[in-house]
Design a protein around this motif. Structure first.
Motif, mmCIF file in Angstrom:
data_model
loop_
_atom_site.group_PDB
_atom_site.id
_atom_site.type_symbol
_atom_site.label_atom_id
_atom_site.label_comp_id
_atom_site.label_asym_id
_atom_site.label_seq_id
_atom_site.Cartn_x
_atom_site.Cartn_y
_atom_site.Cartn_z
ATOM 1 N N TYR A 1 0.867 -1.137 0.079
ATOM 2 C CA TYR A 1 0.073 0.034 0.054
ATOM 3 C C TYR A 1 0.773 1.132 0.033
ATOM 4 C CZ TYR A 1 -2.873 3.747 2.087
ATOM 5 O OH TYR A 1 -3.340 5.154 2.103
ATOM 6 N N LEU A 2 0.558 2.346 -0.603
ATOM 7 C CA LEU A 2 0.863 3.666 -0.452
ATOM 8 C C LEU A 2 -0.221 4.544 -0.703
ATOM 9 C CD1 LEU A 2 1.549 5.007 -3.234
ATOM 10 C CD2 LEU A 2 3.434 3.616 -3.305
ATOM 11 N N ARG A 3 0.158 5.796 -0.171
ATOM 12 C CA ARG A 3 -0.858 6.810 -0.526
ATOM 13 C C ARG A 3 -0.155 7.853 -1.216
ATOM 14 N NH1 ARG A 3 -2.125 9.924 5.060
ATOM 15 N NH2 ARG A 3 -0.129 10.917 5.449
ATOM 16 N N VAL A 4 -1.045 8.369 -2.351
ATOM 17 C CA VAL A 4 -0.532 9.583 -3.320
ATOM 18 C C VAL A 4 -0.973 10.730 -2.865
ATOM 19 C CG1 VAL A 4 -0.500 10.260 -5.763
ATOM 20 C CG2 VAL A 4 -0.033 7.912 -5.266
ATOM 21 N N LEU A 5 -0.100 11.601 -2.610
ATOM 22 C CA LEU A 5 -0.874 12.981 -1.992
ATOM 23 C C LEU A 5 -0.546 14.097 -3.348
ATOM 24 C CD1 LEU A 5 1.540 11.687 0.531
ATOM 25 C CD2 LEU A 5 -0.377 13.212 1.358
ATOM 26 N N GLN A 6 -1.344 14.735 -3.424
ATOM 27 C CA GLN A 6 -1.373 15.844 -4.496
ATOM 28 C C GLN A 6 -0.627 17.074 -4.200
ATOM 29 O OE1 GLN A 6 -5.238 17.528 -5.225
ATOM 30 N NE2 GLN A 6 -6.198 15.519 -4.917
ATOM 31 N N PRO A 7 0.063 17.672 -5.167
ATOM 32 C CA PRO A 7 1.018 18.823 -5.008
ATOM 33 C C PRO A 7 0.209 19.714 -3.986
ATOM 34 C CG PRO A 7 0.892 18.379 -7.160
ATOM 35 C CD PRO A 7 -0.146 17.547 -6.665
ATOM 36 N N VAL B 1 0.120 19.469 -0.801
ATOM 37 C CA VAL B 1 -0.296 18.736 0.744
ATOM 38 C C VAL B 1 0.944 18.444 1.768
ATOM 39 C CG1 VAL B 1 -1.513 16.858 1.721
ATOM 40 C CG2 VAL B 1 -2.111 17.689 -0.653
ATOM 41 N N SER B 2 1.891 17.811 1.163
ATOM 42 C CA SER B 2 3.254 17.467 1.949
ATOM 43 C C SER B 2 4.400 18.437 1.548
ATOM 44 C CB SER B 2 3.505 16.032 1.992
ATOM 45 O OG SER B 2 2.435 15.413 2.859
ATOM 46 N N TYR B 3 4.375 18.561 0.176
ATOM 47 C CA TYR B 3 5.443 19.225 -0.236
ATOM 48 C C TYR B 3 4.861 20.144 -1.499
ATOM 49 C CZ TYR B 3 8.405 15.643 2.030
ATOM 50 O OH TYR B 3 9.017 14.858 2.855
ATOM 51 N N GLU B 4 5.632 20.873 -2.322
ATOM 52 C CA GLU B 4 5.367 21.461 -3.396
ATOM 53 C C GLU B 4 4.966 20.663 -4.414
ATOM 54 O OE1 GLU B 4 7.314 24.731 -6.514
ATOM 55 O OE2 GLU B 4 7.822 25.046 -4.145
ATOM 56 N N ASP B 5 5.754 19.515 -4.696
ATOM 57 C CA ASP B 5 5.432 18.408 -5.681
ATOM 58 C C ASP B 5 4.387 17.707 -5.216
ATOM 59 O OD1 ASP B 5 7.536 19.184 -7.269
ATOM 60 O OD2 ASP B 5 9.129 18.205 -6.192
ATOM 61 N N ALA B 6 4.025 16.766 -5.824
ATOM 62 C CA ALA B 6 3.409 15.688 -5.511
ATOM 63 C C ALA B 6 4.285 14.586 -4.631
ATOM 64 C CB ALA B 6 2.946 14.829 -6.637
ATOM 65 N N SER B 7 3.701 13.802 -3.912
ATOM 66 C CA SER B 7 4.467 13.013 -3.041
ATOM 67 C C SER B 7 3.841 11.534 -2.668
ATOM 68 C CB SER B 7 4.362 13.544 -1.718
ATOM 69 O OG SER B 7 5.270 12.915 -0.713
ATOM 70 N N LEU B 8 4.494 10.554 -2.435
ATOM 71 C CA LEU B 8 4.001 9.279 -2.093
ATOM 72 C C LEU B 8 4.333 9.219 -0.437
ATOM 73 C CD1 LEU B 8 6.069 7.157 -4.582
ATOM 74 C CD2 LEU B 8 3.726 7.889 -4.754
ATOM 75 N N GLY B 9 3.567 8.506 0.204
ATOM 76 C CA GLY B 9 3.728 8.398 1.693
ATOM 77 C C GLY B 9 2.959 7.034 2.127
#
Length: 145
Positions: A58-64, A66-74
């Motif tokens: 599993y992972l979650r994809v975060l939109q630009p 949200v966590s960083y200026e870029d999109a992110s995986l978490g």
């Protein structure tokens, strides 16, 4: 089978299994007391690798933004019983592909646990920060260009 879902598309059973796995691995397994339910799940894309109806990775994809200026995986994880089968590479590649296909972003930034730096290097990420601690666990920021 890899499945990508928005929060409101998750079944109650999937959400329960995701939260159970995250708690089992990140809170209990790493002995790190923190609030895993951080409000970011609602706007995330949830990427699951399922086998026999159970979530194995599993992972979650975060939109630009949200966590960083870029999109992110978490919250990248592989269930304990499913490790050493290549699922980590499959799920991370699925997350990267989702971002590249769906978001207009210059890159993907992640906060990786330091011990996974070589793994993420092999996946195309490069270190962009010094090591820092989150809940006493060494992390560093890495970027995929």
């Amino acid at each position: 089978m890899i499945i990508c879902k928005k929060f409101n598309e998750l079944t109650v059973e999937e959400l329960y299994e995701i939260l159970r796995l995250r708690s089992e691995i990140f809170v209990v397994g790493q002995k790190s007391i923190y609030n895993d339910v951080d409000g970011k799940d609602i706007t995330s894309i949830h990427v699951m690798l399922k086998e026999d109806g159970k979530i194995k990775a599993y992972l979650r994809v975060l939109q630009p933004g949200v966590s960083y200026e870029d999109a992110s995986l978490g919250r990248v994880l592989v269930a304990v019983e499913a490790r050493k089968r290549g699922f980590a590479k499959l799920i991370v590649q699925a997350g990267v592909n989702y971002i590249l296909e769906n978001f207009k972003t210059k890159g993907i930034t992640i906060g990786a646990q330091e011990y996974l730096q070589k793994f993420y290097d092999e996946m195309g990420f490069k270190a962009i920060s010094e090591v820092y601690l989150i809940n006493e666990i060494p992390h560093l920021d890495m970027k995929y260009y």
